[in-house]
Scaffold this motif. Structure first.
Motif: not given
Length: 759
Positions: A400, A402, A417, A453-457, A475, A477-479
């Motif tokens: 996903d 990242v 991705s 556009r990464p959802d996770v870092l 972050a 708000g991202r994980e």
């Protein structure tokens, strides 16, 4: 009866923009008598074509098998369309919208442009910005995709009539070459400093005169400024070293051509191809006996870092008789990123440069030169930057969206991705605020080019790393997930080689520093690892690291710590002991005996530092791994050495321990007997290679695994990488080593992506 017409839509993804792909399609379709159109899209190139079935089929074949040399076709999707009729084939305006394509790296000047550059009858004779669809700036001038002139820093240069005709002519080599320019409409060059301002060819000639006089010129290139001087002038090179506060760190040298290079170094055909290829990296090559460069270029080093001119301006600078080799080092102050802005260059390089040769084409993103060498017949990347960035690396499984932040040293970040990861250019060490800002800008540019556009870092597990702090601060708000440093090293090499999601290897990771799961500083590790988990199977026995960076910068401190741990007295006849001031020796003894200011380390990099000091090679360092590099250079002169042997201990609980005590005793004994430092260095290298194989053998007996990954910065050492590979292969192991990415922290982001994506 007329032959039935068919219509097809081809959607092509990959590196297909900025490489002459649309002109190729236009010419091919016209040759085959087809009608339709071709256009860039955010996802690549889309072609709609109509005509005889055989012609349409042949076009599809050529898209896959006869694309332009700089193109890299990843996927072709073909769909049927209803015939519409029409005449002619056109190149449409680029389409906007969502999607992803591959931006091209910067490409060295092609042979066709070089011929025109030197042809007095050509209208681009001696034009410093000559380019075509097969060469020139790409990555460093692209502001967004799709790749068109308006989306580059050439947008401000209106084409003259002659250039416009070439740009619009599908049969011309410059058809839709976005950086196209000529002396009438393109960027201009000027020389400032040391005399009156000069423009155009006068500026180039004046700059050459200054270099011939022994002065230092800041030269604006593709991805930033270089600091240049005559590499054969000892006074000039020494002065550049003094002004830049470079210590003894080697300079890269740009030479006129491969013939000049052949007089300075020894190289085989594979190394020659790397040196002369379209990427034109800095290549580390063994000095030739006939080498006649200034001694301050690379003091004490057996190798030279050479590159060939990769821009027209470089070619012009090296044309003057007697000027066939120039030091070309990054235009920056120590620890800062390369300078790209003209005003910043005048200010920040004012204490180093005597003059500035610059142009008015803006650099959108900085990009240092790439560095590589050959080891055991294969290329080993040491810095993946110009000529590579931002090309992606294929992933062994889909992920996903990242973002991986890499590490604090030799930082590169990466976005991924699906089945690809896109890597930034080399950013640098994050101990400087300017470099941290460069990381922010580079990450944003990478998002713009990829559309990810990464959802996770994902960051290193070290809580104090600046890269990890960057992840937390950005972050939004991202994980944020963390990955252990050496696990990421192993996973990077596994990913390069396409190992599957459930595969497991023996991972040997040797480096200087990595935060361990027990809070210690790891760096001499054997991991049984897959992407999902790892087990610490073996380690170099802990010794105390006293004072953190103080022991890194002063290897004699590390030598004394190893002697203390081995129970060897600090006798003044040992060079490392003699190098340590008496007062500092007392403080260090107190630290080691009480544990004050100490942290345990298993670092193989620090052991190399210690041995370098023990034999009197290097007691203090100006740059990372300097002591180890000099130790390797000595060892390379000994053809078939004996080897020292580590003691391998198997405790009831925990990892196998590799104890360096017998090695240290043997080293000290050889030093006292007057054994040449080169012999000691060679025996130590051989001993470490045997240790790698012994530890792998131990794990093979217990797990049945026979694939070994070699990773971590210590394996930049060509001698160690080569000897470890040979010993392992002789014992029946399959050896996987870095290929596409560096073995050091500059390649760690790939492992972070693969491990971090699994949660």
């Amino acid at each position: 009866m007329a032959e039935q017409r068919v219509r097809r839509r081809f959607e092509v993804s990959g590196l297909v923009q900025g490489v002459g792909f649309r002109p190729f399609v236009y010419v091919t379709a016209s040759e085959l008598g087809l009608t339709g159109s071709v256009a860039n899209t955010p996802s690549g190139v889309v072609i709609e074509v109509e005509g005889a079935p055989a012609g349409v089929s042949e076009l599809g074949h050529r898209l896959a098998h006869a694309a332009p040399p700089l193109a890299h076709v990843e996927q072709i999707t073909e769909s049927r369309q209803s015939p519409r009729g029409g005449t002619g084939f056109t190149i449409e305006d680029s389409a906007s919208g969502e999607g992803r394509t591959l931006a091209s790296p910067d490409v060295a000047t092609c042979d066709d442009c070089l011929r025109e550059l030197s042809d007095p009858a050509d209208r681009r004779y001696r034009h410093p910005f000559i380019t075509c669809t097969n060469c020139g700036p790409r990555f460093t001038i692209i502001t967004r995709l799709p790749y068109d002139r308006a989306a580059t820093t050439m947008a401000g240069f209106a084409m003259c009539g002659a250039c416009r005709r070439e740009y619009d002519d599908p049969t011309d080599r410059r058809f839709h070459a976005q950086p196209i320019a000529c002396p009438d409409c393109g960027p201009t060059i000027e020389l400032l400093g040391d005399g009156p301002r000069a423009e155009g060819d006068d500026a180039v000639r004046r700059a050459r005169d200054l270099l011939a006089r022994g002065l230092i010129v800041a030269v604006k290139g593709l991805g930033g400024y270089h600091l240049a001087c005559d590499a054969r002038n000892e006074t000039a090179v020494a002065e550049l070293r003094r002004r830049k506060q470079r210590g003894d760190k080697p300079f890269a040298v740009m030479v006129r051509d491969a013939e000049v290079a052949g007089g300075l170094v020894t190289m085989d055909e594979a190394e020659r191809r790397l040196l002369t290829g379209h990427r034109k990296p800095i290549v580390l090559l063994a000095r030739a006996d006939t080498e006649r460069l200034a001694s301050s270029v690379a003091p004490g080093h057996p190798d030279l870092g050479l590159m060939l001119p990769y821009t027209p301006l470089h070619v012009l600078l090296l044309q003057a008789p007697g000027t066939d080799a120039l030091v070309m080092t990054s235009g920056n102050l120590s620890g800062e990123p390369i300078v790209t802005d003209d005003d910043a260059a005048r200010e920040r390089l004012s204490s180093i440069a005597d003059a500035w040769l610059r142009h008015d084409r803006p650099i959108h993103v900085p990009c240092d030169d790439s560095v590589a060498r050959f080891v055991t017949g294969a290329e080993l990347a040491l810095r993946r930057s110009r000529g590579h960035a931002p090309l992606p690396v294929a992933l062994p499984f889909a992920v996903d969206p990242v973002l991986a932040l890499g590490a604090d040293l030799k930082n590169t970040c990466a976005l991924a991705s699906g089945r690809y990861a896109w890597f930034s250019q080399h950013i640098g060490d994050l101990d400087d605020l300017a470099t941290q800002s460069a990381l922010t800008a580079s990450e944003a540019h990478l998002e713009e080019l990829t559309g990810i556009r990464p959802d996770v870092l994902v960051a290193d597990a070290h809580p104090g790393y600046r890269s990890s702090r960057w992840a937390r601060e950005h972050a939004a708000g991202r994980e944020v997930r963390t990955v252990q440093h050496h696990h990421a090293h192993v996973a990077s090499v596994m990913g390069e080689h396409g190992l599957g999601i459930d595969e497991t290897v023996i991972g040997v990771t040797f480096d200087g520093t990595g935060y361990g799961t027990d809070g210690a500083i790891w760096g001499g590790e054997v991991l049984v690892a897959g992407y999902k988990s790892f087990r610490r199977a073996a380690q170099l026995a802990y010794v105390p690291l006293a004072g953190g960076d103080a022991s890194v910068l002063r290897p004699y401190r590390m030598a004394l710590a190893h002697l203390w741990a081995a129970g060897i007295a600090w006798s003044a006849d040992i060079p490392a002991v003699a190098a340590c001031p008496e007062t500092e020796r007392g403080v260090l003894a107190h630290q080691l005996s009480t544990g004050l200011g100490c942290v345990p380390t298993s670092s193989m990099g620090r052991l190399f530092d210690a041995v370098s000091s023990l034999v009197g090679v290097r007691h203090t360092v100006d740059y990372e791994a300097e002591a180890a590099i000099e130790l390797e250079s000595l060892a390379r002169s000994v053809p078939v050495p004996d080897s020292y042997r580590f003691e391998i201990r198997t405790p009831d609980d925990g990892p196998v321990l590799a104890d360096a005590t017998p090695v240290l005793r043997a080293v000290v004994g050889d030093v006292r007997r007057g054994t040449p430092a080169s012999d000691v260095a060679a025996r130590f290298h051989a001993g470490v290679a045997v240790l790698v194989a012994d530890l792998a053998d131990h794990e093979k007996r217990h797990t049945g695994l026979d694939v070994v990954v070699l990773a971590g910065g210590v394996f930049q050492n060509a001698l160690l990488l080569d000897s470890s590979t040979r010993v392992l292969e002789a014992r029946g192991f399959t050896v996987l080593r870095p290929r596409l990415l560096p073995p050091h922290d500059g390649g760690i982001a790939l492992g972070q992506i693969l491990v971090g994506s699994l949660g």
